[in-house]
Design a protein around this motif. Structure first.
Motif, short mmCIF file in Angstrom:
data_model
loop_
_atom_site.label_atom_id
_atom_site.label_comp_id
_atom_site.label_asym_id
_atom_site.label_seq_id
_atom_site.Cartn_x
_atom_site.Cartn_y
_atom_site.Cartn_z
N LEU A 78 0.83 -1.20 0.00
CA LEU A 78 0.00 0.00 0.00
C LEU A 78 0.87 1.26 0.00
CD1 LEU A 78 -2.78 1.42 0.32
CD2 LEU A 78 -2.46 1.21 2.80
N GLY A 80 -8.65 5.52 0.51
CA GLY A 80 -9.44 4.34 0.17
C GLY A 80 -10.55 4.68 -0.80
N SER A 89 -6.47 -0.10 2.14
CA SER A 89 -6.36 1.23 2.71
C SER A 89 -7.33 1.41 3.87
CB SER A 89 -6.63 2.28 1.62
OG SER A 89 -6.31 3.57 2.08
N LEU A 145 -6.03 7.79 5.34
CA LEU A 145 -6.14 6.48 4.70
C LEU A 145 -7.58 6.20 4.26
CD1 LEU A 145 -3.78 4.50 7.08
CD2 LEU A 145 -3.45 4.78 4.61
N THR A 188 -6.94 -2.45 -3.43
CA THR A 188 -6.12 -1.46 -2.72
C THR A 188 -6.99 -0.61 -1.80
OG1 THR A 188 -4.71 -1.36 -4.69
CG2 THR A 188 -4.38 0.35 -3.04
#
Length: 395
Positions: free
Chosen positions: A255, A325, A340, A321, A336
């Motif tokens: 990430l 996301g 996240s 985060l 991903t």
């Protein structure tokens, strides 16, 4: 012999909507409890979408104001028929529909004019310092488009906000220019952009700093027409099960290695004293075994994580985060996005005696590796010395 009459024609069915319109209708259904009918109405683009929305409305008393608004806003016979069917369903459920019959005896209620085009709203990624770009384009009648461009920080508030009326051509040119700088933009809701801008404004107030005049001009309209989000948008997009996924160290490293998180490093001034201490361990004239050196460096790293990532800092990391996301999800990187979100939930966890917070540990490892490369290229004196003339050089 009696002639048979012509068979009655069946009403034409609603043509299938495109994926984008279906997604919009589904989103409007979800937002019914938190958005006013007038706000939902502004986002319904055409009679076909209105019909589909009416068909999916639950048979509850709370939908009556929205049904009335849709009936008056779309002077389309098929929309009218859809409303009548919805009223029939409400009656069968025992829901009061007196408002529909009372209006036939008196003047139609005064509604706000329907905006032909919904707002266009875009956001860019959050960088390592918590800074991002937002754009909103409002179709509020008259000539041109009311266009706002902002650069906001979750630590420093509003760094820049410009709001003015421009032509459609200039709005596209400016948006393309911002998108190129922000790399990349994704489309989002007016409520999402309003929540980001208002958060930056409130930070500005806490810092006792003046907000940009252009935002103060737009703010009253924005707060009236865009209800602020109660939680980040990503939680409406990712299934509950994905939020509880087991987060491996490799997934966290992947990430942070994503190109959109390239600038996510611990601030140079914050990490510099700890790097100096770690560098001193290896350069110390005192003879230490390899194990002793490793233990000493690890102790410095743990102190670094504890002092830099306070509860407030971890909460800020969590929000960044979550926002990333959402961006990943809109870009089609759903896996991903799930990572996240899982990392966001893990970021606020307190470290234990035996294990550090895995998200913060990964961010520290990435930062140290980056700054060590700078030391190898420029030398420790240049990188570790504090001051404007010789800062840590970011890659």
């Amino acid at each position: 012999m009696k002639r048979k009459g012509k068979p009655k024609k069946r009403p034409a069915s609603l043509p299938p909507l495109g994926a984008k319109e279906e997604d919009l209708v589904a989103q409007l259904i979800q937002e019914m409890g938190s958005s006013a009918p007038a706000d939902i109405l502004k986002r319904v683009p055409d009679p076909f979408s209105a019909q589909r929305l009416i068909e999916l409305l639950p048979s509850e008393e709370s939908v009556v104001p929205l049904l009335l608004a849709l009936k008056h806003a779309f002077q389309d016979k098929n929309v009218g028929k859809a409303v009548k069917r919805a009223v029939f369903r409400l009656n069968r459920k025992g829901v009061s529909t007196e408002a529909f019959f009372a209006e036939e005896e008196g003047p139609l209620p005064i509604l706000k004019p329907v905006r032909k085009d919904p707002p266009l709203c875009y956001i860019g990624p959050v960088n390592g310092a918590g800074i991002r770009t937002v754009v909103l384009i409002l179709h509020r009648g008259g000539k041109g488009l009311d266009t706002g461009f902002g650069v906001v920080s979750d630590e420093e508030g509003m760094l820049q906000f410009v709001y003015h009326n421009v032509s459609r051509k200039d709005a596209k040119r400016l948006t393309d220019g911002f998108s190129e700088d922000a790399r990349p933009f994704v489309e989002t809701s007016l409520a999402h952009v309003a929540t980001i801008l208002e958060g930056a404004y409130q930070m500005q107030v806490r810092l006792r700093s003046d907000a940009p005049v252009d935002y103060l001009e737009l703010r009253p309209w924005l707060l009236e027409n865009a209800p602020l989000l109660e939680r980040p948008m990503i939680y409406d997009l990712i299934p509950e099960a994905a939020k509880d996924q087991v987060l491996s160290d490799a997934a966290i490293r992947d990430l942070f290695d994503d190109p959109l998180l390239e600038s996510w490093l611990i601030e140079p001034d914050a990490i510099r004293p700890f790097m100096k201490d770690m560098y001193s361990v290896n350069e110390s004239p005192i003879v230490l075994t390899t194990v002793q050196k490793a233990a000493r460096v690890r102790a410095i790293q743990e102190k670094c994580m504890a002092e830099i990532f306070t509860a407030e800092k971890r909460e800020r990391l969590k929000r960044r985060l979550e926002e990333m996301g959402y961006l990943f999800f809109k870009l089609g990187q759903e896996k991903t996005a799930e990572t996240s979100l899982a990392a966001a939930l893990a970021a606020v966890q307190e470290p234990t005696v035996v294990k550090a917070n895995p998200v913060i540990e990964a961010l520290l490892a990435k930062s140290l590796a980056s700054y060590r490369r700078a030391i190898e290229e420029r030398g420790p004196d240049h990188v570790l010395k504090r001051g404007d003339a010789s800062p840590i050089i970011l890659p």
